[in-house]
Design a protein around this motif. Structure first.
Motif, short mmCIF file in Angstrom:
data_model
loop_
_atom_site.label_atom_id
_atom_site.label_comp_id
_atom_site.label_asym_id
_atom_site.label_seq_id
_atom_site.Cartn_x
_atom_site.Cartn_y
_atom_site.Cartn_z
N GLN A 564 -37.39 5.53 82.84
CA GLN A 564 -37.78 4.93 81.57
C GLN A 564 -36.58 4.30 80.87
N SER A 565 -36.78 3.10 80.35
CA SER A 565 -35.77 2.44 79.51
C SER A 565 -36.02 2.88 78.07
N THR A 566 -35.40 3.97 77.69
CA THR A 566 -35.57 4.46 76.33
C THR A 566 -35.21 3.38 75.33
N HIS A 567 -34.18 2.61 75.65
CA HIS A 567 -33.70 1.57 74.73
C HIS A 567 -34.70 0.43 74.57
N LYS A 568 -35.63 0.27 75.50
CA LYS A 568 -36.58 -0.84 75.40
C LYS A 568 -37.73 -0.54 74.44
N THR A 569 -38.20 0.70 74.38
CA THR A 569 -39.39 0.97 73.58
C THR A 569 -39.21 2.10 72.58
N LEU A 570 -38.10 2.82 72.63
CA LEU A 570 -37.83 3.88 71.66
C LEU A 570 -36.43 3.66 71.09
N THR A 571 -35.95 4.59 70.28
CA THR A 571 -34.67 4.40 69.63
C THR A 571 -33.53 4.86 70.54
N SER A 572 -32.73 3.90 70.98
CA SER A 572 -31.54 4.20 71.77
C SER A 572 -30.69 2.94 71.82
N LEU A 573 -29.41 3.12 71.99
CA LEU A 573 -28.55 1.97 72.20
C LEU A 573 -28.86 1.34 73.55
N ARG A 574 -28.52 0.07 73.69
CA ARG A 574 -28.80 -0.67 74.92
C ARG A 574 -28.24 0.06 76.14
N GLN A 575 -29.02 0.08 77.20
CA GLN A 575 -28.73 0.73 78.47
C GLN A 575 -28.97 2.24 78.45
N GLY A 576 -29.47 2.76 77.35
CA GLY A 576 -29.84 4.18 77.32
C GLY A 576 -31.17 4.38 78.03
#
Length: 917
Positions: A564-576
């Motif tokens: 899962q790309s947490t940074h794409k759909t939830l709160t995280s810095l890019r690449q998280g």
């Protein structure tokens, strides 16, 4: 006037009804005429009726205050009513009720200081205590309810880290509706006095009860089981909540029951302080952020850095004469938290044993996995880690052909024998759908017939696809396991991390499906169903197996992975990103190889800010993910409705529905659109429960060919350059708008304004156009909407890289590395020479990945034969970016001599005779 069908959610309905009530009651105070007053009284009464079915499920303003306002209306106290409604509406809009008591009397001290949360500074917001609501389920009278609420309220202390208000409902049904309506609820207290049925409108109640379980199951519950069963049912819809059961039953009776999310059982006591402390402790367990907290504490320490990273503690910036602007832009904290150390209260991502380990365990709990691993260089790396950990050279992997390019490169690194699966095409929109289950089963049965099932290792699918198509994950897994009981599943959920926190979406996530199957396989009922089906299918041919919903063996192993790309759909810095594991054989078979793959691909200097953001992002979704995802879906549905019903926008644009993007044979529910202008909103639950594929409502695909612009031009020249609207994906005649948990109703309104402005400008331009200009416009529209090239299927691997033409798997690794030898490769121009070669019957084989943007996945891979269909598609592509293709040279292909050498070498190898049976 419930008007539930006019709204996609009760939250939006509630917000709009309070705003409308404020306008109506305000108008009543401005001396309306008799006729106007009659109309306003009717409207106000309807609004009160509409809110009366919603307000019992919220602590603010509370039913006592709501009933008081209704009495003010009935007694014509319009000035007092307008004041009270205005205060409530403002408090709901600004969030002021979350920080202080809101007096509704006109003679109360006005506290209208800047109470809008959005206007508070981040520092001020960080200092306020988080607010939540506690749901108490007990069938009590008004006096007893006040006693319960007061007893809970009296337990609160100044030193408590959180604020909360109590909300009381009488029944199991009301409790289920409340947790689905009210995102503020974080804890539930289930008391022995609850009843089963709600006294509210049953049509509305039933709409929400579907998400919690079978209605017949609920109706057949015994009274003594209402409390434990409620805890179990709430766990199905909002598993992140805490429940506390107050019971009169003996410990022996309770011990064997499934108590779902119940954290503690209280036996026939009224110890409110103990309950209060447990409620706070439960919320604090989700509020913990072990690594973020450790990083904050580290940043406060006076540290002498005799290590790497001059930027650590901001020293190289604060001493600089030339880059002070960077320090001013980012502020000091980000540099105080920069370090390459793994001590001082911090931890190592490669060998976690402290706060990172604890943060990953909390993420595992939040996302329903057995193990979760953080990644700081994106889901592309996560995909390669999982593939390398699980796939050995020579293993056969079934791969969704239009998956992300990282999977294709992962196959190269692992040395897999790749068997590509074709998605159904959507030629009229120049995009692919998803892989039908029959296609997957057909391929597995072919491999079984060829005696290769033991070599099949993994099925790799994208869920959900970039365009928003979501698989029936549970059904895909169970039917594939019925053919190969130890098949591993890798679900690329790069764009689907948010789905865990909505009850409708959650059922189609990899981790939820894996947990469901693991539980089901252990039951006697499943064993009986399996044995009965085995008897029926004893002599079944492949055709019957393809058309039967297969039941896997009770001994099948559930082995599921999700990236899962947490940074794409939830709160995280890019690449998280995160890797979630639910593999029954992980500990015994995979753990060591996974560790090695993780070490291979993970930096020894990971970004601590990304790790901290993953930790905080997990905290957010456990505490408010339900609310944020619900609002995200609301924003997307509002966008759909606004575009679909606007007469001017309909001339040039069209929102693609599930019916447009999913063929009818894959939509067993018969639902083709989430919104109908005549009937209002369709309940998505039915389609998400039944259909082979569903459409993620948070993605809005807009057909723009009617404007005469292709998707890429519309994206870049119109939306981005002219209006500053950013989007990601386009096709030849569509653009994709994706909402996220940060999308607001204001941003949706701005988009609609922009689209209307574009449509008006087109109207004006065409109104002034000459006949030739009109013909040119119509020709462009026709070319974009009608004259589209068919999407090509995967052709085949060349014989040099393909061991068996029946099953078709190919050695993509050999082809990839063969292309490193310049002497084995050549270039051929696609504008003429390539077509001539194909027309002459020559076999042309790609030596590289060819990835056009859009669509963003390989249309050719190393070792693949170029077909006439693929060439036609490449010639029709009108995109500015094609990875792997050299316009100055042409398509990179293998020479005939190189391919023949491989075929000759393979034929010269001694053949091993099959073992005698």
């Amino acid at each position: 006037m419930h008007a539930m069908n006019d709204y996609s959610s009760a939250i939006q309905l509630r917000s709009d009804r309070w705003s409308a009530l404020r306008e109506a009651t305000g108008a009543l105070t401005r001396n309306p005429t008799a006729k106007q007053q009659t109309a306003l009284r009717k409207k106000t009464n309807q609004l009160f009726d509409s809110l009366a079915v919603i307000e019992p499920y919220w602590a603010f303003p509370g039913m006592a205050a709501f009933d008081h306002m209704r009495r003010q209306f009935e007694h014509n106290a319009f000035e007092e009513l307008a004041f009270s409604v205005g205060r409530v509406t403002r408090a709901l809009t600004t969030g002021a009720y979350r920080r202080r008591h809101i007096p509704l009397e006109r003679d109360s001290i006005e506290a209208e200081e800047l109470d809008d949360e959005a206007l508070l500074s981040p520092e001020a917001r960080a200092l306020t205590k988080p607010y939540f609501e506690v749901l108490i389920v007990d069938n009590v009278n008004e006096y007893q309810e006040r006693w319960l609420r007061n007893n809970v309220s009296r337990m609160r202390r100044p030193e408590d880290p959180f604020l909360y208000e109590a909300l009381v409902v009488p029944s199991l049904e009301d409790a289920l509706v409340a947790v689905l309506f009210n995102h503020n609820i974080q804890a539930i207290v289930v008391r022995p006095g609850l009843v089963l049925k709600s006294r509210m409108d049953q049509q509305m109640v039933q709409r929400f009860l579907n998400r919690a379980g079978d209605q017949e199951e609920i109706d057949n519950m015994q009274p003594e089981d209402y409390g434990p069963e409620l805890c179990r049912l709430v766990a199905k819809v909002r598993p992140e909540l805490d429940a506390y059961l107050v019971t009169e039953r003996s410990v022996e009776d309770i011990a064997g029951l499934d108590l779902g999310i119940c954290r503690r059982v209280f036996y026939n006591q009224e110890d409110f302080m103990e309950l209060h402390l447990n409620i706070l402790r439960g919320v604090q367990a989700r509020n913990k952020t072990p690594f973020f907290t450790a990083l904050v504490e580290y940043s406060k320490q006076p540290t002498g850095v005799f290590h790497a990273m001059p930027i650590s503690r901001g020293k190289s910036i604060s001493r600089s004469h030339w880059i002070q602007d960077m320090g001013a832009f980012y502020g000091p904290n980000i540099f105080l938290a920069e370090t390459s150390a793994t001590s001082g209260g911090l931890d190592s991502l490669l060998e976690p044993h402290g706060p990172i380990k604890e943060a990953q365990e909390l993420a595992s709990r939040a996302f329903g996995s057995k193990q979760t691993f953080f990644a700081t260089n994106g889901t592309s790396t996560c995909n390669k880690i999982v593939v390398q950990a699980l796939v050995r050279p020579g293993d056969i992997v079934l791969v969704d052909r239009d998956c992300h390019k990282s999977h294709h490169y992962g196959m190269v690194l692992a040395g897999a024998q790749v068997c590509y699966l074709d998605s159904y095409p959507l030629n009229e929109y120049s995009m692919y759908g998803a892989v039908p289950l029959k296609e997957i089963k057909h391929q597995l049965l072919k491999l079984k017939a060829e005696g290769k099932l033991d070599k099949v290792r993994m099925l790799l699918l994208t869920n959900c696809t970039f365009d928003g198509l979501v698989y029936n994950v549970e059904r895909v897994m169970e039917e594939c396991l019925a053919i190969k009981p130890d098949l591993i599943f890798l679900w690329d959920e790069a764009w689907f991390a948010f789905a865990r926190f909505n009850p409708t979406y959650r059922q189609r996530t990899a981790m939820t499906a894996a947990n469901t199957l693991r539980s089901r396989f252990r039951t006697d009922a499943h064993k009986r169903l399996y044995e009965a089906q085995q008897t029926r299918l004893e002599d079944a041919d492949d055709e019957k197996l393809l058309n039967t919903r297969l039941i896997p063996s009770p001994h099948a192993r559930v082995r599921a992975y999700a990236t899962q790309s947490t940074h794409k759909t939830l709160t995280s810095l890019r690449q998280g990103s995160m890797i979630h594991v639910n593999d029954q054989d992980f500990k015994g078979e995979v753990e060591q190889s996974f560790h090695e793959a993780y070490m291979t691909h993970t930096s020894t200097s990971p970004n601590y800010q990304i790790i901290a953001s993953l930790d905080v992002g997990r905290r957010q979704v456990e505490l408010e993910g339900y609310e944020f995802v619900q609002r995200q879906i609301e924003a997307a549905l509002s966008m759909r409705r606004a575009i679909m019903t606007h007469p001017l926008l309909q001339k040039y644009f069209r929102v693609l529905t599930a019916g447009d993007m999913i063929p009818a044979k894959y939509r067993q529910s018969g639902i083709s659109s989430y919104y109908d202008a005549e009937q209002g909103w369709t309940d998505m639950w039915d389609s998400w429960e039944q259909d082979d594929f569903v459409l993620d409502a948070t993605r809005v695909t807009l057909a723009v060919g009617g404007t005469g612009w292709d998707g890429d031009t519309f994206k870049t020249d119109i939306l981005m350059d002219k209006y500053g609207i950013q989007i990601n994906k386009t096709s030849r005649n569509t653009v994709l708008f994706m909402t996220n948990i940060g999308t607001t109703r204001s941003s949706v309104a701005y988009l609609i304004e922009v689209l209307v402005e574009i449509a008006k400008s087109l109207d004006e331009r065409l109104d002034d156009a000459s006949r030739m200009e009109l013909r040119s416009f119509e020709r462009r529209v026709k070319g974009l909407m009608e004259e589209l090239p068919p999407l090509p299927d995967f052709s085949r691997f060349h014989d040099a890289f393909q061991a068996c033409s029946v099953t078709g798997e190919g050695d993509i690794r050999s082809a990839f590395f063969l292309a490193y030898d310049e002497n084995k490769c050549d270039y051929i121009d696609i504008n003429g020479p390539l077509k001539e070669a194909l027309d002459a019957g020559e076999t042309v084989v790609s030596a590289s990945f060819i990835i056009p943007y859009p669509p963003g996945f390989p249309i050719l891979v190393p070792g693949q034969v170029v077909s006439q269909e693929i060439l036609a598609f490449m010639l029709a592509l009108d995109v500015s970016e094609i990875h792997g293709y050299r316009p100055d040279l042409g398509l990179r292909v293998f020479t005939e001599e190189a391919l023949q050498e491989l075929v000759d070498a393979r034929d010269a190898r001694p053949q091993i005779a099959p073992a005698a049976e």
